[in-house]
Enzyme design. Structure first.
Site, PDB file in Angstrom:
ATOM      1  N   GLU A 256      42.353  37.487  42.137  1.00  0.00           N
ATOM      2  CA  GLU A 256      42.269  38.455  41.163  1.00  0.00           C
ATOM      3  C   GLU A 256      41.002  39.261  41.266  1.00  0.00           C
ATOM      4  OE1 GLU A 256      44.996  38.591  39.603  1.00  0.00           O
ATOM      5  OE2 GLU A 256      45.734  36.620  40.327  1.00  0.00           O
TER       6      GLU A 256
ATOM      7  N   GLU B  11      49.824  43.773  46.192  1.00  0.00           N
ATOM      8  CA  GLU B  11      49.833  42.265  46.335  1.00  0.00           C
ATOM      9  C   GLU B  11      49.741  41.606  47.805  1.00  0.00           C
ATOM     10  OE1 GLU B  11      49.187  40.823  44.007  1.00  0.00           O
ATOM     11  OE2 GLU B  11      49.885  41.831  42.158  1.00  0.00           O
TER      12      GLU B  11
ATOM     13  N   GLU C 111      51.163  43.565  32.722  1.00  0.00           N
ATOM     14  CA  GLU C 111      51.894  43.782  34.209  1.00  0.00           C
ATOM     15  C   GLU C 111      53.292  42.931  34.015  1.00  0.00           C
ATOM     16  OE1 GLU C 111      49.796  42.903  37.701  1.00  0.00           O
ATOM     17  OE2 GLU C 111      51.497  43.876  38.783  1.00  0.00           O
TER      18      GLU C 111
ATOM     19  N   ASN D 125      43.452  42.364  35.368  1.00  0.00           N
ATOM     20  CA  ASN D 125      43.004  43.245  34.137  1.00  0.00           C
ATOM     21  C   ASN D 125      41.593  43.741  34.468  1.00  0.00           C
ATOM     22  OD1 ASN D 125      45.495  42.669  32.579  1.00  0.00           O
ATOM     23  ND2 ASN D 125      44.260  40.802  32.051  1.00  0.00           N
TER      24      ASN D 125
HETATM   25  N1  B3K Z   1      49.277  41.129  39.407  1.00  0.00           N
HETATM   26  C1  B3K Z   1      49.694  39.674  38.707  1.00  0.00           C
HETATM   27  C2  B3K Z   1      51.127  39.592  38.669  1.00  0.00           C
HETATM   28  C3  B3K Z   1      51.781  39.847  37.336  1.00  0.00           C
HETATM   29  C4  B3K Z   1      53.218  39.459  37.386  1.00  0.00           C
HETATM   30  C5  B3K Z   1      54.095  40.046  36.517  1.00  0.00           C
HETATM   31  N2  B3K Z   1      55.594  39.523  36.485  1.00  0.00           N
HETATM   32  C6  B3K Z   1      48.860  38.487  39.199  1.00  0.00           C
HETATM   33  C7  B3K Z   1      48.386  38.694  40.725  1.00  0.00           C
HETATM   34  O1  B3K Z   1      49.238  38.862  41.520  1.00  0.00           O
HETATM   35  O2  B3K Z   1      47.417  38.858  41.023  1.00  0.00           O
HETATM   36 ZN    ZN Z   2      48.040  39.933  42.615  1.00  0.00          ZN
END
Ligand code: B3K
Ligand code: ZN
Length: 864
Positions: free
Chosen positions: A304, A326, A127, A271
């Site tokens: 996560e 987010e 990501e 992931n």
């Molecule tokens: N989704 C990832 C963040 C990725 C950042 C890339 N520059 C972690 C999170 O927010 O859970």
């Molecule tokens: Zn996140």
């Protein structure tokens, strides 16, 4: 791997309004990796289908890849060409099979994006656009595929081979090599792909879901770190149960793996079924992690995990929708942490974080709405605005709709969009349709940037026993948005009787949806005192005409703990700002309020700790028209001194009361530790002759990192012989533990001592300092720029140091370099001398050849 540098001179701007559906879809992908740190071979087999009726070729994004072989439906002579870094293939039919082969060098990947090496293991970070550094693919979040992955590697070096989904097969290949095949039944975009090849051990556990399925949980770390994974495991299980209980969301696969790595650009990555974490958010034990570290581990593990639904099952259509996953997921992790511990203290911490990171962003040249309209480099938009203001926007929906209706909305959202790539609009519409609420005006929160200001004034008419509350909102202009429309601002409000101390009636939720509104309260028989934005119900700044006496009253009587804390903060800020602007300081009301709070038997230590803490120098600066770091430092130190002297005995009593013989990980013990170090800080500020020796004793006797780091932080701030002794002991004890060594760097970079800049420059030459580990960079460079007094020293040394660092880091890791730029972009908030020095450094960076587009975007926008 080729390193194709993007010419920074004129990088393209990507706009939200230009979104177009993908030309080609990839329902199925098979990847095969022959893994080796120096040379990894990646073969990809993509089943592609034309999306709609058009004659356009397929564009497979690449970044630094050279196509070794390209086959279409098995034929090697396919018509393809490169367009920049991308591979373009003309395809005649509507469905085809494309095969490509590339070679990459994980150990040469210093960007930590794509497949890279960290501490002897191989891992991925995709990501937002790292997958294109692994193989050619339409690397965008609205292309969802079913993945199967085969990995081959040296068995002794990489005994553990993990990817997303379920393990299908594994075995030996002879000659010391082995393989594993994984298949993920869920559709996912590229950014959620992951693999790990490593020599690690697992803390294994299990969780039984609400429908009775057993899920195998594993946290993979170096064998020596296994004892430090229990807290993360407990947090994972608690998160799984919480998401079932609060959102009705169940985990969907047979296993869930977490891998900790030492070199990571940010906190962690969600992931699918293979979360990869910065080790600082997994490893925790009392000897090496503070209470705050323990909380951060639990919060990030939960975050996560929650992404499995808010992010993975329902993902984002394009990167402009980032806050869809987010903001919502931060809101979810904040509520989880609140439920696990003290909701009041959690709210205070979250608001403090928002004000420290997001409010300045909203007030500066990089301001953007939670759903940005354009970007040059999307990595620059993983910001406090998208995350934390995004969470506040979801929280406002929760407040406006109520928990039950909010849940109906989220149920509809998940049901309707499961397995698809959605938009912020989809989320709002689901909330609207499930509740019947009209959220047209609410959508402005997604479009408009800037922190709204609400002016509140209360007038009491004793004759009619009425109170009139006048509310006015203004939203300051921000880049690209000179004029704003009024936003719907939910304000939780209560009135308290000055004489009786009681609340009039019930708390009200007032929606300020226009520029100006008047609210009338009846039956107000005595002079009322206004409690507004209780619980921080809206992410706004409130200007009110409440006197020091009113604020002191609220700090003692308000029944909303956040409002009580807030009143105290406001009183402290007003006191310091008045001292700076008039040269006369009246510290008495603050001291009295602190004394009352400290000795109130109804309050717990954790809350008291938050309430008696002075706002940071940076926060005081944010309240001033022109930030004068020296004056702010002096005013705050003078106040700290007087609070220390004026209450010396009370601090000694609190310090003794909070002393414990043995570490316990309970909320009470945690609160005591917090208050204990704060009390010690005030004792030192008082100039008490035994301050340094008490701190050294706390440092020496501590059986946990919270007490030890607390004492070290206090000692590094003062010039006493104990400081260097403690630093040496700390270094020698933890020199082999990278995460704890980061604390050693940070403590020195946060010091207010006059020699701090010398020390920081020396530390940058220390053998343990490295440009390749993002945690280490942040521990020194990030900490320095958070130290307002030192960073903004008139000499400009701090600015020069930061600019030098940004340029050096950019050559290795643009994403992390770009994250360090914003403090320089705040030049408009400072006087002419400093502003010129800051601009000079930004211009020096901009003039550097081969700048990444990441740093180019941050610097050019900062110059404005
Ligand atoms: N989704 C990832 C963040 C990725 C950042 C890339 N520059 C972690 C999170 O927010 O859970
Ligand atoms: Zn996140």
């Amino acid at each position: 791997m080729l390193d194709i540098k993007v010419a920074a001179a004129n990088p393209p701007v990507i706009r939200r309004e230009d979104y177009r559906e993908p030309d080609w879809l990839v329902p199925d992908v098979r990847l095969a990796f022959i893994l080796d740190p120096a040379k990894t071979r990646v073969s990809a087999r993509l089943s592609v289908t034309r999306n709609g009726t058009h004659a356009r070729p397929i564009r497979l994004n690449g970044d630094g890849l050279a196509p070794g072989a390209v086959r279409v439906d098995g034929a090697p002579d396919a018509g393809w060409h490169m367009d920049g870094a991308d591979l373009i293939i003309d395809l005649a039919g509507d469905t085809h099979v494309i095969e490509t082969e590339v070679e990459i060098a994980p150990e040469a990947n210093s960007q930590l994006m794509g497949l890279y090496a960290s501490g002897g293991m191989l891992c991925t970070q995709c990501e937002p656009e790292g997958f294109r550094r692994i193989t050619f693919f339409p690397d965008r979040p609205d292309v969802l595929s079913r993945y199967s992955v085969r990995m081959e590697a040296d068995k002794a070096r990489f005994p553990v081979l993990l990817s997303n989904g379920d393990l299908v097969e594994s075995g030996d290949l002879g000659e010391g090599r082995h393989f594993a095949e994984w298949a993920d039944p869920f559709l996912k975009p590229t950014y959620l792909f992951a693999l790990v090849a490593a020599d690690l051990a697992a803390n294994v556990d299990s969780f039984t879901t609400m429908s009775g399925r057993s899920v195998k949980l594993a946290i993979w770390v170096a064998p020596a770190d296994l004892p430090k994974t229990d807290h993360a495991m407990a947090a994972l299980k608690a998160s799984m149960a919480w998401d079932e209980h609060v959102y009705g969301r169940e985990y969907d696969l047979g296993e869930f793996n977490i891998v900790a790595v030492a070199d990571f650009n940010f906190g962690a990555m969600e992931n699918k079924s293979l979360n990869i974490f910065n080790s600082r958010y997994i490893l925790a034990d009392p000897d090496t992690a503070t209470d705050a570290d323990f909380d951060a581990v639990a919060g990030v593990v939960a975050h996560e995990y929650f992404h499995n639904w808010s992010g993975n099952r329902v993902t984002c259509r394009d990167w402009f929708q980032l806050s869809l996953k987010e903001g919502f997921t931060v809101f979810r992790d904040q509520c989880f942490s609140a439920d696990q511990g003290s909701p009041a203290v959690k709210r205070i911490e979250d608001v403090r974080g928002l004000r420290a990171a997001q409010f300045p962003e909203d007030a500066g040249p990089l301001a953007h709405p939670i759903r940005p309209e354009s970007y040059i480099e999307i990595s620059n938009f993983y910001t406090a605005t998208v995350y934390n203001k995004g969470a506040e926007v979801i929280r406002m929906l929760h407040t406006l709709l109520g928990a039950q209706r909010f849940r109906a909305g989220s149920d509809l959202y998940f049901a309707r969009h499961d397995g698809t790539a959605a938009t912020c609009e989809d989320f709002v519409r689901a909330m609207e349709e499930a509740t019947g609420e009209d959220l047209s005006q609410f959508r402005l929160w997604y479009r408009q940037s800037g922190t709204p200001r609400v002016k509140a004034s209360l007038r009491h008419d004793p004759a009619s026993e009425r109170a009139h509350l006048t509310l006015e909102q203004t939203i300051p202009p921000t880049p690209g948005q000179p004029d704003k429309q009024p936003m719907p601002i939910p304000l939780r409000i209560a009135l308290f009787g000055e004489r009786s101390g009681g609340m009039f009636g019930e708390e009200q939720l007032v929606l300020l949806g226009e520029n100006h509104r008047e609210v009338v309260f009846d039956g107000i028989s005595e002079r009322p005192i206004l409690s507004i934005n209780r619980g921080f119900s809206a992410p706004v700044t409130v200007d009110s005409d409440r006197s020091a006496a009113d604020l002191a009253f609220l700090s003692a009587h308000d029944d909303d703990p956040f409002a009580r804390y807030e009143a105290m903060q406001q009183l402290m800020v007003d006191t310091m700002v008045a001292a700076i602007s008039t040269g006369k300081a009246d510290h008495r009301p603050v001291i009295d309020a602190i004394r009352r709070t400290l000795t109130d038997p109804a309050l717990d230590a954790a809350f008291i700790g938050e309430a008696v803490l002075l706002p940071s120098e940076a926060f005081v600066g944010d309240q001033m028209l022109v930030v004068d770091p020296q004056a702010i430092h002096d005013a705050r130190e003078a106040l700290r001194h007087d609070i220390g002297v004026g209450m010396e005995q009370a601090w000694r009593d609190a310090y003794d009361r909070c002393r414990a013989n043995r570490f316990e990980h309970t909320p009470q013990a945690k609160g005591s530790r917090r208050l204990r170090t704060i009390a010690l800080g005030y004792l030192i500020a008082s100039g008490a002759s035994d301050g340094a020796s008490l701190a050294k004793a706390q440092f020496d006797d501590a059986d946990n990192m919270t007490d030890r780091q607390g004492a070290l932080g206090l000692l590094t701030n003062i010039a006493v012989p104990e400081t260097d002794a403690a630093l040496a002991v700390f270094y020698n004890r933890y020199r082999d533990n990278g995460l704890v060594l980061d604390k050693w760097f940070t403590a020195q970079a946060l010091s207010a001592r006059a020699d701090t800049m010398d020390r920081v420059e020396e530390l940058a030459r220390h053998p343990d300092f490295t440009l390749t580990n993002p945690n280490r960079l942040r521990s020194l460079v990030g900490a320095l720029s958070a130290n307002q007094f030192i960073f903004h020293d008139r000499s400009g040394r701090g600015y020069r140091f930061l600019a030098d660092m940004v340029m050096q880091i950019d050559a290795l890791n643009p994403q992390t370099a770009a994250k360090l730029v914003p403090p320089l972009g705040r030049w408009r908030r400072f006087g002419e001398d400093r502003a010129t020095l800051m601009r000079t450094e930004l211009e020096r960076i901009l003039a550097r050849p081969n700048l990444s587009k990441d740093v180019f975007e941050q610097v050019s926008k900062s110059l404005g």
